[in-house]
Write a protein that holds these residues in place. Structure first.
Motif, PDB file in Angstrom:
ATOM      1  N   ASN A 162       0.806  -1.225   0.000  1.00 41.42           N
ATOM      2  CA  ASN A 162       0.000   0.000   0.000  1.00 41.42           C
ATOM      3  C   ASN A 162       0.836   1.271   0.000  1.00 41.42           C
ATOM      4  O   ASN A 162       0.381   2.318   0.431  1.00 41.42           O
ATOM      5  N   SER A 163       2.057   1.164  -0.428  1.00 39.66           N
ATOM      6  CA  SER A 163       2.871   2.356  -0.620  1.00 39.66           C
ATOM      7  C   SER A 163       3.016   2.552  -2.125  1.00 39.66           C
ATOM      8  O   SER A 163       2.604   1.714  -2.914  1.00 39.66           O
ATOM      9  N   TYR A 164       3.576   3.648  -2.507  1.00 38.63           N
ATOM     10  CA  TYR A 164       3.695   3.894  -3.932  1.00 38.63           C
ATOM     11  C   TYR A 164       5.078   4.420  -4.279  1.00 38.63           C
ATOM     12  O   TYR A 164       5.790   4.940  -3.452  1.00 38.63           O
ATOM     13  N   GLY A 165       5.412   4.242  -5.533  1.00 37.90           N
ATOM     14  CA  GLY A 165       6.634   4.782  -6.103  1.00 37.90           C
ATOM     15  C   GLY A 165       6.248   5.543  -7.359  1.00 37.90           C
ATOM     16  O   GLY A 165       5.074   5.651  -7.701  1.00 37.90           O
ATOM     17  N   TYR A 166       7.202   6.025  -8.045  1.00 32.22           N
ATOM     18  CA  TYR A 166       6.932   6.778  -9.258  1.00 32.22           C
ATOM     19  C   TYR A 166       7.284   5.940 -10.467  1.00 32.22           C
ATOM     20  O   TYR A 166       8.356   5.343 -10.526  1.00 32.22           O
ATOM     21  N   LYS A 167       6.385   5.863 -11.406  1.00 34.00           N
ATOM     22  CA  LYS A 167       6.597   5.108 -12.632  1.00 34.00           C
ATOM     23  C   LYS A 167       7.209   6.051 -13.660  1.00 34.00           C
ATOM     24  O   LYS A 167       6.711   7.142 -13.890  1.00 34.00           O
ATOM     25  N   MET A 168       8.312   5.621 -14.264  1.00 32.17           N
ATOM     26  CA  MET A 168       9.043   6.448 -15.217  1.00 32.17           C
ATOM     27  C   MET A 168       9.125   5.721 -16.553  1.00 32.17           C
ATOM     28  O   MET A 168       8.997   4.506 -16.612  1.00 32.17           O
ATOM     29  N   THR A 169       9.335   6.466 -17.633  1.00 27.48           N
ATOM     30  CA  THR A 169       9.466   5.900 -18.964  1.00 27.48           C
ATOM     31  C   THR A 169      10.568   6.624 -19.723  1.00 27.48           C
ATOM     32  O   THR A 169      10.846   7.791 -19.451  1.00 27.48           O
ATOM     33  N   ASP A 170      11.175   5.926 -20.660  1.00 27.10           N
ATOM     34  CA  ASP A 170      12.185   6.579 -21.491  1.00 27.10           C
ATOM     35  C   ASP A 170      11.590   7.098 -22.802  1.00 27.10           C
ATOM     36  O   ASP A 170      12.284   7.654 -23.627  1.00 27.10           O
ATOM     37  N   ASN A 171      10.281   6.930 -22.969  1.00 26.04           N
ATOM     38  CA  ASN A 171       9.592   7.350 -24.184  1.00 26.04           C
ATOM     39  C   ASN A 171       8.678   8.535 -23.863  1.00 26.04           C
ATOM     40  O   ASN A 171       7.740   8.402 -23.084  1.00 26.04           O
ATOM     41  N   LEU A 172       8.919   9.662 -24.477  1.00 24.68           N
ATOM     42  CA  LEU A 172       8.112  10.860 -24.218  1.00 24.68           C
ATOM     43  C   LEU A 172       6.646  10.649 -24.573  1.00 24.68           C
ATOM     44  O   LEU A 172       5.764  11.247 -23.965  1.00 24.68           O
TER      45      LEU A 172
END
Length: 65
Positions: A23-33
């Motif tokens: 039930n915690s969260y992180g940040y989802k990142m992408t290398d595609n704009l």
């Protein structure tokens, strides 16, 4: 066309929050704009950038004919 803003951290763009089993969260990142979250509000993106330690970048959109 309007300008939009994206949050960038290193070579990655902010894509959203990612929740996990604890039930915690992180940040989802992408290398595609194309998969990143874009916003017309500089202030909203600045707040996100401050939370994750990234920077806000202005993206100029062009209409392709």
């Amino acid at each position: 066309m309007k300008n939009v803003y994206a949050v960038k951290l290193g070579n990655l763009y902010y894509q959203g929050k990612d929740f996990n089993l604890t039930n915690s969260y992180g940040y989802k990142m992408t290398d595609n704009l194309n998969n990143a979250i874009l916003s017309e509000s500089f202030d909203d993106m600045k707040k996100r950038a401050e939370k994750i330690g990234g920077k806000v970048y202005k993206i100029n959109l062009e209409e392709v004919k």
